[in-house]
Each structure stands twice: as structure tokens, then as C-alpha cells.
Design a protein around this motif. Sequence first.
Motif, mmCIF file in Angstrom:
data_model
loop_
_atom_site.group_PDB
_atom_site.id
_atom_site.type_symbol
_atom_site.label_atom_id
_atom_site.label_comp_id
_atom_site.label_asym_id
_atom_site.label_seq_id
_atom_site.Cartn_x
_atom_site.Cartn_y
_atom_site.Cartn_z
ATOM 1 N N SER A 30 42.494 31.423 41.455
ATOM 2 C CA SER A 30 42.250 32.805 41.104
ATOM 3 C C SER A 30 42.674 33.719 42.242
ATOM 4 C CB SER A 30 40.770 33.005 40.782
ATOM 5 O OG SER A 30 40.569 34.223 40.108
ATOM 6 N N TYR A 31 43.252 34.845 41.915
ATOM 7 C CA TYR A 31 43.745 35.842 42.858
ATOM 8 C C TYR A 31 44.965 35.356 43.648
ATOM 9 C CZ TYR A 31 39.181 37.963 41.945
ATOM 10 O OH TYR A 31 38.064 38.492 41.325
ATOM 11 N N VAL A 50 43.804 36.973 37.812
ATOM 12 C CA VAL A 50 42.411 36.604 38.068
ATOM 13 C C VAL A 50 42.014 35.596 36.994
ATOM 14 C CG1 VAL A 50 40.040 37.433 38.242
ATOM 15 C CG2 VAL A 50 41.920 38.877 39.020
ATOM 16 N N ARG A 53 36.500 35.377 38.230
ATOM 17 C CA ARG A 53 36.087 36.465 39.118
ATOM 18 C C ARG A 53 35.195 35.923 40.238
ATOM 19 N NH1 ARG A 53 37.171 41.486 37.458
ATOM 20 N NH2 ARG A 53 35.407 42.463 38.472
ATOM 21 N N LEU A 54 35.377 36.478 41.435
ATOM 22 C CA LEU A 54 34.525 36.115 42.551
ATOM 23 C C LEU A 54 33.122 36.697 42.351
ATOM 24 C CD1 LEU A 54 36.967 36.733 45.536
ATOM 25 C CD2 LEU A 54 36.271 34.552 44.584
ATOM 26 N N GLY A 56 29.939 38.864 42.506
ATOM 27 C CA GLY A 56 29.759 40.253 42.904
ATOM 28 C C GLY A 56 30.875 41.182 42.514
ATOM 29 N N ARG A 57 31.886 40.694 41.808
ATOM 30 C CA ARG A 57 32.993 41.562 41.385
ATOM 31 C C ARG A 57 33.020 41.727 39.912
ATOM 32 N NH1 ARG A 57 38.048 40.669 45.326
ATOM 33 N NH2 ARG A 57 36.893 41.008 47.204
#
Length: 57
Positions: A30-31, A50, A53-54, A56-57
Motif C-alpha cells: 500500500s502507498y 492505496v 489504509r494506514l 488513523g487515516r
Amino acid sequence: MSEIFHDEGGVFHHAGTEKRVPGLYPGRRSYGSFASFSDPDGNGFVLQEVTERLPGR
């Protein structure tokens, strides 16, 4: 629109086309994969894939 690329250093944080490696980031982290394009006014944009998602995002 550019072809999909990833950064040879693992983190894309610079302008220009130096250190771009063709294709998806290995393992599709991802990313890690990108594509870029410019609009008719010459503004440049970079899209980032993405897959997860990490926190907190």
C-alpha cells in the motif's frame, strides 16, 4: 497519463522522473505504486495506490 511506476528507494518524495522503476511496487505494498499526469495548464499530479489504509487515516 504515465505508466504505473514505483520508486527505486521505496518512498516517492521527489519531483521529476529520476529513480522511477516501471511497474507496481513488489508485493503491491500500500502507498507504493504511482502514476502521474499533467493538465493542459502544465500542473503536475501524482496518483498513489492505496490497497490498505494506514491506521488513523
